[in-house]
Design a protein around this motif. Structure first.
Motif, short mmCIF file in Angstrom:
data_model
loop_
_atom_site.label_atom_id
_atom_site.label_comp_id
_atom_site.label_asym_id
_atom_site.label_seq_id
_atom_site.Cartn_x
_atom_site.Cartn_y
_atom_site.Cartn_z
N UNK A 149 0.80 -1.23 0.00
CA UNK A 149 0.00 0.00 0.00
C UNK A 149 0.84 1.28 0.00
N UNK A 150 0.48 2.21 -0.87
CA UNK A 150 1.15 3.51 -0.92
C UNK A 150 0.71 4.32 0.30
N UNK A 151 1.67 4.74 1.13
CA UNK A 151 1.31 5.44 2.37
C UNK A 151 1.79 6.89 2.42
N UNK A 152 2.61 7.30 1.45
CA UNK A 152 3.13 8.67 1.50
C UNK A 152 3.53 9.09 0.09
N UNK A 154 4.59 15.12 -4.82
CA UNK A 154 4.74 15.15 -6.27
C UNK A 154 4.76 16.54 -6.86
N UNK A 155 4.73 17.59 -6.00
CA UNK A 155 4.53 18.94 -6.52
C UNK A 155 5.79 19.79 -6.57
N UNK A 194 0.88 6.91 -8.85
CA UNK A 194 0.02 6.18 -7.91
C UNK A 194 -0.61 7.17 -6.94
N UNK A 195 -1.70 6.74 -6.31
CA UNK A 195 -2.40 7.59 -5.35
C UNK A 195 -2.13 7.10 -3.93
N UNK A 196 -2.30 8.01 -2.99
CA UNK A 196 -2.20 7.64 -1.59
C UNK A 196 -3.24 6.56 -1.29
N UNK A 225 5.34 2.94 -10.79
CA UNK A 225 4.80 3.87 -9.79
C UNK A 225 5.17 5.32 -10.05
N UNK A 226 6.21 5.55 -10.89
CA UNK A 226 6.60 6.94 -11.13
C UNK A 226 7.80 7.05 -12.05
N UNK A 227 8.33 8.30 -12.13
CA UNK A 227 9.44 8.59 -13.02
C UNK A 227 10.52 9.35 -12.26
#
Ligand SMILES: [Zn+2]
Length: 154
Positions: free
Chosen positions: A55-58, A61-62, A101-103, A113-115
């Motif tokens: 699970x994504x917990x944190x 991204x801004x 991914x979302x929280x 999950x990202x770049x």
């Protein structure tokens, strides 16, 4: 020396890792609780995969900024995933909006999950990766554990 119990896969494709990033180049920030962190040199925009599932917990991204100074410490875009057995993995310095991914989202091992990027306290484009336990109250960090990857064994 505390080792991770779970098996982790490389958080990025082996081919995108530059020579100095194999197995972890020492960054001045890799001390104390962060000592088992690993840095993998890779071009901005490299695909980042979950090294283990759950699970994504944190998420952050801004951020658009980063550089070789501690003043950027809190400006790194970052994902943290909680796994079984009290272990967590973190992926840092991701590019602006480089989180897909979302929280609270459930992810599988190997899922995109990202770049990668160069945000936060960073001396050049790379992925900072760590497996940790004993999470802080917000689960964003903890005490790093030693992890090895079968993909990097010679
Ligand atoms: Zn690092």
């Amino acid at each position: 020396m505390a080792r991770a119990k779970l098996k982790y896969r490389l958080p990025l494709g082996k081919k995108v890792i530059s020579a100095w990033g194999k197995g972890g180049r020492e960054h001045p920030a890799h001390t104390g609780l962060l000592k088992h962190s690993l840095d993998f040199a890779c071009a901005v925009g490299s695909r980042i995969y979950a090294a283990q599932g759950s699970t994504v917990v944190w998420i952050k991204r801004d951020s658009r900024i980063g550089g070789p100074s501690k003043k950027f410490w809190l400006n790194g875009n970052r994902i943290v995933i909680a796994h079984r057995d009290g272990e967590y993995s973190a992926y840092e310095h991701l590019r602006y909006r480089g989180v897909v991914v979302r929280l609270g989202q459930r992810v599988r091992k190997g899922q995109l999950i990202g770049y990668s990027g160069n945000t936060g306290y960073s001396t050049g484009p790379h992925l900072h990766f760590e497996v940790f336990t004993k999470p802080s109250p917000d689960q964003s960090e903890g005490t790093t554990l030693q992890v090895t990857f079968p993909e990097l064994k010679r």
